[in-house]
Design a protein around this motif. Structure first.
Motif, short mmCIF file in Angstrom:
data_model
loop_
_atom_site.label_atom_id
_atom_site.label_comp_id
_atom_site.label_asym_id
_atom_site.label_seq_id
_atom_site.Cartn_x
_atom_site.Cartn_y
_atom_site.Cartn_z
N CYS A 67 2.79 -0.62 -7.10
CA CYS A 67 2.70 0.75 -6.59
C CYS A 67 3.56 1.64 -7.47
O CYS A 67 4.75 1.38 -7.64
CB CYS A 67 3.16 0.83 -5.14
SG CYS A 67 3.10 2.54 -4.54
N HIS A 125 4.83 4.36 -6.91
CA HIS A 125 5.83 5.15 -6.20
C HIS A 125 7.22 4.57 -6.39
O HIS A 125 8.10 5.22 -6.92
CB HIS A 125 5.46 5.23 -4.71
CG HIS A 125 6.43 6.02 -3.88
ND1 HIS A 125 6.78 5.67 -2.61
CD2 HIS A 125 7.13 7.14 -4.18
CE1 HIS A 125 7.64 6.56 -2.15
NE2 HIS A 125 7.88 7.46 -3.07
N LYS A 126 7.40 3.31 -5.98
CA LYS A 126 8.72 2.70 -6.13
C LYS A 126 8.67 1.43 -6.97
O LYS A 126 9.59 0.62 -6.95
CB LYS A 126 9.32 2.39 -4.75
CG LYS A 126 9.66 3.62 -3.94
CD LYS A 126 10.82 4.40 -4.56
CE LYS A 126 11.09 5.68 -3.82
NZ LYS A 126 12.10 6.52 -4.48
N MET A 172 4.24 0.25 1.81
CA MET A 172 5.62 0.74 1.87
C MET A 172 5.73 2.13 2.46
O MET A 172 6.45 2.35 3.42
CB MET A 172 6.22 0.80 0.46
CG MET A 172 6.54 -0.56 -0.09
SD MET A 172 8.23 -1.02 0.31
CE MET A 172 8.32 -2.56 -0.57
N HIS A 173 5.04 3.11 1.87
CA HIS A 173 5.15 4.49 2.36
C HIS A 173 3.79 5.15 2.52
O HIS A 173 3.67 6.36 2.52
CB HIS A 173 5.99 5.34 1.41
CG HIS A 173 7.29 4.72 1.00
ND1 HIS A 173 7.44 4.01 -0.16
CD2 HIS A 173 8.49 4.69 1.61
CE1 HIS A 173 8.69 3.57 -0.25
NE2 HIS A 173 9.34 3.97 0.81
N LYS A 174 2.75 4.31 2.59
CA LYS A 174 1.41 4.85 2.86
C LYS A 174 0.91 5.85 1.83
O LYS A 174 0.15 6.77 2.18
CB LYS A 174 1.35 5.48 4.26
CG LYS A 174 1.63 4.53 5.38
CD LYS A 174 0.33 4.14 6.08
CE LYS A 174 0.51 2.94 7.00
NZ LYS A 174 1.14 3.27 8.27
N LYS A 175 1.31 5.74 0.59
CA LYS A 175 0.65 6.53 -0.43
C LYS A 175 -0.74 5.93 -0.60
O LYS A 175 -0.88 4.69 -0.64
CB LYS A 175 1.39 6.45 -1.77
CG LYS A 175 2.82 6.94 -1.68
CD LYS A 175 2.89 8.45 -1.68
CE LYS A 175 4.33 8.89 -1.61
NZ LYS A 175 4.49 10.26 -1.20
N CYS A 201 -0.66 2.08 0.41
CA CYS A 201 0.46 1.19 0.11
C CYS A 201 1.22 0.84 1.40
O CYS A 201 1.46 1.71 2.22
CB CYS A 201 1.40 1.87 -0.88
SG CYS A 201 2.88 0.88 -1.22
S1 FES Z 1 6.20 2.02 -2.85
FE1 FES Z 1 4.11 2.40 -2.52
S2 FES Z 1 4.12 4.17 -1.36
FE2 FES Z 1 6.26 3.91 -1.75
#
Ligand code: FES
Ligand code: SRM
Ligand SMILES: Cc1cc2nc3c(=O)[nH]c(=O)nc-3n(C[C@H](O)[C@H](O)[C@H](O)COP(=O)(O)OP(=O)(O)OC[C@H]3O[C@@H](n4cnc5c(N)ncnc54)[C@H](O)[C@@H]3O)c2cc1C
Ligand code: SF4
Lengths: 126, 836
Positions: A62, A64-65, A88-91, A86
């Motif tokens: 992902c 994002h992180k 983790m944070h639903k992106k 995702c």
């Molecule tokens: S790690 Fe995937 S949305 Fe934050």
């Protein structure tokens, strides 16, 4: 180290496929869900849209992180676009284009998938 | 191409850049910013957060790359020393010269250090920059090494002084506040509210000294005390001075700009100084003969300066500037707005004071009783936002204004968000007004919160205004005669409650079938977990059966953590755990090298388990008699208990036994959102039962039942459902309340929010669950009993079933582990490598 991981993934168009990697039997993949495939040093998330009888593949990372988690995300559709959220944070990301649908993260890499003799194959250019 | 030079890269200087580059026309400007501090602009308002994590990056207004991406040349660690107005040049401390067309002075201010003998001594600090804080931290650590009971004082009992007082207290020093005036926060509070505040602060451990003029600072090299009068000495080993600010106006002075008598660079309402090419903004600018020591007016000044430079001459600074403030961080609510003190000639005050609860509220109302002029809130500032809106927009107030501040007045007095005037700013992050939100519905045809948010940007930043925006959208739709439907998502044209009834009546147990018969498309991350929750709440189906429609955590029966590993949380009902169980848990945690901590919910959490280890760990835990704690589910979490009459000398009943019984009763039940309980043995309330979705408190003669409380982002105390009932009755009422909530709440709505939205509120709930006004209690009772009787431990189910177990591998085509999972050491345990 994870930052450089991103460079391992870039979208492969169907006409650019050089290698069809035989990943696993289709029944290894949950219905309407995903699982992760290892190819060389890459981690590829493969999704079984069994309701529509379609398959998609993308990087497991992902953007994002930079976590290797997308295969564990929930799949669905946004106005006809197949997507993964995702865990983790639903992106959410389009599995057609890799585009981040609910934000402005970088797109993820997507890969062609084909099914032959009940096996899932993923297309790579190298 | 014209050049704009900004001197000072603080909060306001940064905002100037942000506003400037947001305009297309900024392409025609070369922007150069100088900052004297060694890092790009950071959020000084939240400076105190630096103590908690010492993470300077977290405070950044924008990372260094942002400046590059926006073509801004940022030069830090370089002070400007001179302005040569004649040839429009500046010189830096490194003797470099730069030419400008426009010069913007955003040099802020520095802490004012009063001329007291001895202020130069070691251990005396000011509170303004990250470097100041680093100095304080290092010094405090040194002090505490020598003397664990070291004391520190703060000179100044204003807004900032109190914040500094809390900071030194958090550093583990004994905190003292020394104020010259006879009251705290003299500029914002009247004497009564200041007394209430003092009581409250003393109760949390701050020592307050009022009416003290400091004569000198004692000590040889380092400070050892403060002397007020001959025999009046306070022994302290550290001092933080917070006695006001002084504008950093030295550049203005040396190049002969017009200055205020007591400092500050004079500006007009265009933010122009006496030299038309030079602007001053923020805490250095003297506007209306005032320095505004708050960030909001500074941001507005930045906006005005940008507009003026871009030629939008009509945009000027308002004549009156709102100085309303809310104190943050200190653990006690304090706010003042508008005119806090009021001369009797101008209006009347309504005052509510309750010293036993450290509560004080005052509002000032115009003589005709029609307008709110200002007010003070101490102890409970939850109505601050709404009162502030009422004041700012001169909204009509109730005939009896006391309704605005009297407690136990649940929301009634304010009416709805629709009463706000069109120009009221609802989303302050994105600066969106009520009018814009409503127009987006009436004129542009947006019909959902999502569409309105997309169109207006309202609620897309911090999200704090979301409930208000949501209300506005719905109310506007209603006013257009449209039925407002709580549509779940694009795949189901039903509300949660409608779908609940469909699933229950038609006994649909399969998501695909539900889609085929009542939905469209293939579903999404909103409707799938919602359906999963319904199947669970109605048929008590575990998350194992349809694993791919579960929320991320439910799918693997564990909460995913930062590096993609998981936590393991066994149930410890009521928080009671035997030494034997502790040893077993410790042994297993040790074996799998898991990070271990006591959770905020009174049980033990093991972190850092890899996906494939989960079934192995759970198998061992189950063998030791543990079961899932469902920390991952929207379901019962914990029932917190105090030790109660079993041990405690005040206890009136056995709270632990009751907590265990009730936790075991409700475990496994899935609901619209998670729910938690608490049981306290007496009104001292050590189990915080009133902070939970349901709570029992033992009183003389039985149990009091409270419902609808939570902690979290919007803390809410639970309200009384019934008094002095026996245990069986208590359980019966809570059974019904929970089932009623499960049936009727919207997705992801905690009980507090549900109760808040429920027409008739708590009285209606009493009517339903006690008086059976709907005639459904028999059904509710049966439904709850079904849940209790059919409970299964999901993890036991998972480890016993090879098919479910097989889900727990990282790769489908390899047994290898994920090489990318990394840990670092942390206090003899481990943690994920922090995110960049
Ligand atoms: S790690 Fe995937 S949305 Fe934050
Ligand atoms: C582990 C724990 C923190 C800790 O280290 O102690 C924790 C961890 C998380 N909390 Fe919590 N909360 C924990 C106690 C609390 C408490 C304290 C309590 O229960 O008394 C609260 C406030 C009380 C309350 O809920 O009313 C709390 C209020 C929240 C909230 C805010 C809920 C709200 O209504 O506003 C969230 C967000 C949410 O659920 O949407 C949240 C969400 C989360 C999540 C699930 C975030 C996430 O999605 O990953 C964290 C999961 C971590 C994990 O892997 O378990 N957590 N969380 C605590 C676990 C308790 C347990 O034993 O199960
Ligand atoms: C602990 C603390 C808590 C606060 N809490 C609140 C609050 O809750 N609410 C609120 O509204 N306000 C609060 N404030 C006030 C708020 O931080 C200020 O109003 C705001 O930072 C002012 O911004 P500024 O850009 O004008 O000044 P600053 O942020 O001080 O920035 C000025 C910058 O210019 C630099 N500079 C000065 N001279 C030169 C030069 N010659 N050359 C180059 N650079 C130079 C300085 O080093 C500094 O970095 C708080 C302040 C502090 C210290
Ligand atoms: S408060 Fe809860 S959700 Fe937030 S970081 Fe702590 S554990 Fe996570």
């Amino acid at each position: 180290m994870l930052d450089t991981l991103l460079q391992d993934y870039s979208t492969v168009q169907l006409e650019r496929v050089k290698v069809w990697f035989k990943a696993a039997k289709i029944n290894k993949f949950p219905k309407n869900g995903g699982a992760c495939v290892k190819y060389k040093d890459k981690q590829i998330a493969v999704f079984n849209f069994s309701r529509e009888n379609k398959w998609y593949a993308c990087q497991n990372l992902c953007p994002h992180k930079m976590e290797m988690v997308l295969s564990r995300g929930m799949i669905g559709e946004d106005m006809g676009t197949p997507k993964v959220a995702c865990p983790m944070h639903k992106k959410t990301f389009s599995l057609d284009t890799g585009e981040n649908l609910n934000g402005d993260l970088d797109s993820i890499a997507t890969y062609p998938v084909k099914i032959e003799d009940n096996f899932v194959y993923i297309g790579f250019s190298e | 191409m014209k050049t704009v030079i900004v001197v000072g890269n603080g909060m306001v200087g940064y905002k100037f850049c942000e506003k400037l580059v947001a305009n297309e026309e900024s392409k025609d400007f070369k922007i150069i910013v100088f900052g004297e501090e060694p890092r790009p602009a950071y959020d000084r308002v939240h400076l105190s957060e630096f103590f908690a994590n010492q993470d300077a990056k977290a405070l950044e207004m924008a990372p260094a790359e942002w400046y590059i991406e926006n073509n801004i040349e940022l030069i830090i660690s370089e002070r400007i020393t001179d302005i040569h107005r004649a040839n429009k040049k500046i010189t830096t401390v490194k003797n470099r010269e730069f030419s400008y067309d426009y010069l913007v002075l955003a040099t802020g201010s520095s802490a004012f250090v009063p001329p007291i003998k001895g202020v130069e001594k070691e251990g005396v600090f000011v509170y303004r920059t990250i470097e100041d804080l680093e100095g304080m931290l290092a010094y405090a650590a040194k002090l505490k090494d020598k003397n664990p009971n070291a004391r520190a004082a703060v000179l100044g009992g204003g807004l900032l002084g109190l914040e500094a007082g809390k900071a030194v207290m958090d550093m583990g020093l004994e905190p003292h506040i020394v104020e010259f005036a006879p009251k705290l926060m003299p500029r914002q509070l009247d004497s009564r509210s200041s007394q209430v505040l003092q009581l409250k602060l003393e109760s949390i451990g701050l020592n307050i000294h009022l009416s003290k003029a400091t004569n000198q600072i004692l000590g040889a090299h380092a400070i050892t005390g403060m002397e007020f009068g001959e025999d009046d000495i306070l022994d302290v080993e550290m001092l933080v001075i917070s006695a006001g600010i002084r504008p950093r106006d030295e550049l203005g002075k040396s190049c002969d700009l017009k200055m205020g008598v007591r400092g500050g660079i004079v500006v007009d309402n265009k933010m122009q100084t006496s030299d038309k090419s030079i602007y001053a903004i923020g805490e250095v600018a003297l506007y209306n003969q005032m320095i505004y020591g708050l960030v909001a007016p500074g941001y507005e000044m930045a906006n005005v300066a940008v507009s003026q430079i871009l030629g939008k001459q009509e945009i000027v600074m308002a004549a009156e500037i709102d100085m309303s403030t809310k104190l943050k961080l200190i653990g006690v609510d304090v706010a003042s707005f508008g005119e806090p003190f009021m001369p009797a000639a101008k209006g009347h005050s309504v005052i509510f004071e309750n010293k036993t609860q450290h509560l004080y509220k005052r509002i000032n109302v115009s003589l005709d009783g029609k307008k709110l002029l200002g007010g003070i809130l101490v102890g409970d500032a939850s109505d601050y936002n709404m009162l502030h809106q009422v004041y700012l927009n001169s909204m009509p107030i109730p005939e009896d204004p006391s309704q605005l501040i009297l407690p136990a007045n649940e929301g009634g007095a304010f009416g709805s968000a629709m009463d706000l005037p069109d120009n009221a700013v609802v989303c302050s992050c994105e600066n969106v007004t009520k009018g814009q939100i409503c127009c987006s519905v009436t004129d542009d045809g947006n019909e959902t919160l999502k569409d309105v948010a997309k169109a207006t940007k309202a609620s897309t930043s911090c999200g704090g205004c979301k409930p208000m925006v949501d209300d506005l959208v719905k109310e506007t739709l209603k006013s257009l005669g449209k039925v407002v439907k709580e549509r779940i998502c694009e795949h189901f044209d039903y509300s949660r409650q409608e779908l609940y009834d469909i699933v229950k009546m038609k006994e649909i147990k399969d998501f695909d079938l539900l889609l085929d018969t009542h939905g469209t498309g293939i579903g999404c991350e909103t409707c799938k977990p919602l359906a999963a929750s319904l199947f669970a709440s109605i048929f008590n189906e575990t998350a194992n059966k349809q694993e791919t429609i579960q929320d991320s955590n439910d799918r693997y029966l564990a909460n995913i953590q930062r590096n993609g590993t998981y936590s393991v949380v066994p149930r410890v009902a009521g928080g009671e755990i035997s030494p034997k169980q502790l040893i077993a848990m410790g042994r297993i945690a040790n074996k799998y090298d898991l990070y271990t901590k006591i959770s905020g919910g009174q049980r033990i959490v093991l972190f850092g388990a890899k996906l494939h280890e989960l079934p192995l760990i759970w198998e061992e835990l189950i063998a030791e008699g543990f079961e899932t704690g469902q920390a991952y589910g929207k379901s019962l979490r914990t029932v917190k208990s105090c030790v109660g009459s079993t041990w405690c000398r005040y206890g009136l009943d056995e709270s632990v036994s009751f907590a265990i019984e009730i936790e075991n009763r409700y475990k496994g039940i899935r609901s619209p959102h998670k729910f938690k309980g608490g049981v306290s043995g007496c009104i001292r309330e050590c189990a915080e039962a009133r902070g939970k979705d349901f709570g029992f408190i033992a009183v003389e003669g039985g149990w009091n039942i409270y419902i609808g409380g939570n902690g979290g982002a919007n803390p809410k105390h639970a309200v009384l459902l019934a008094e002095k009932v026996d245990k069986e009755t208590a359980i019966k009422y809570v059974d019904r309340y929970l089932m009623f909530y499960i049936r009727t709440a919207q997705p992801l709505m905690r009980t507090a929010a549900w109760l808040d939205k429920l027409e008739g509120g708590i009285d209606y709930v009493k009517d339903v669950v006690i008086n059976d006004c709907l005639g459904i209690v028999k059904q509710l009772d049966e439904e709850m009993q079904f849940m209790v009787d059919t409970y299964k431990c999901e993890w036991t189910e998972a480890v016993e079933n090879p098919e479910i177990r097989a889900r727990y591998t990282h790769f489908v085509n390899s047994d290898e582990e994920d090489k990318n999972i990394e840990f670092v050491n942390l206090r003899e345990q481990k943690m994920p490598t922090p995110w960049a």
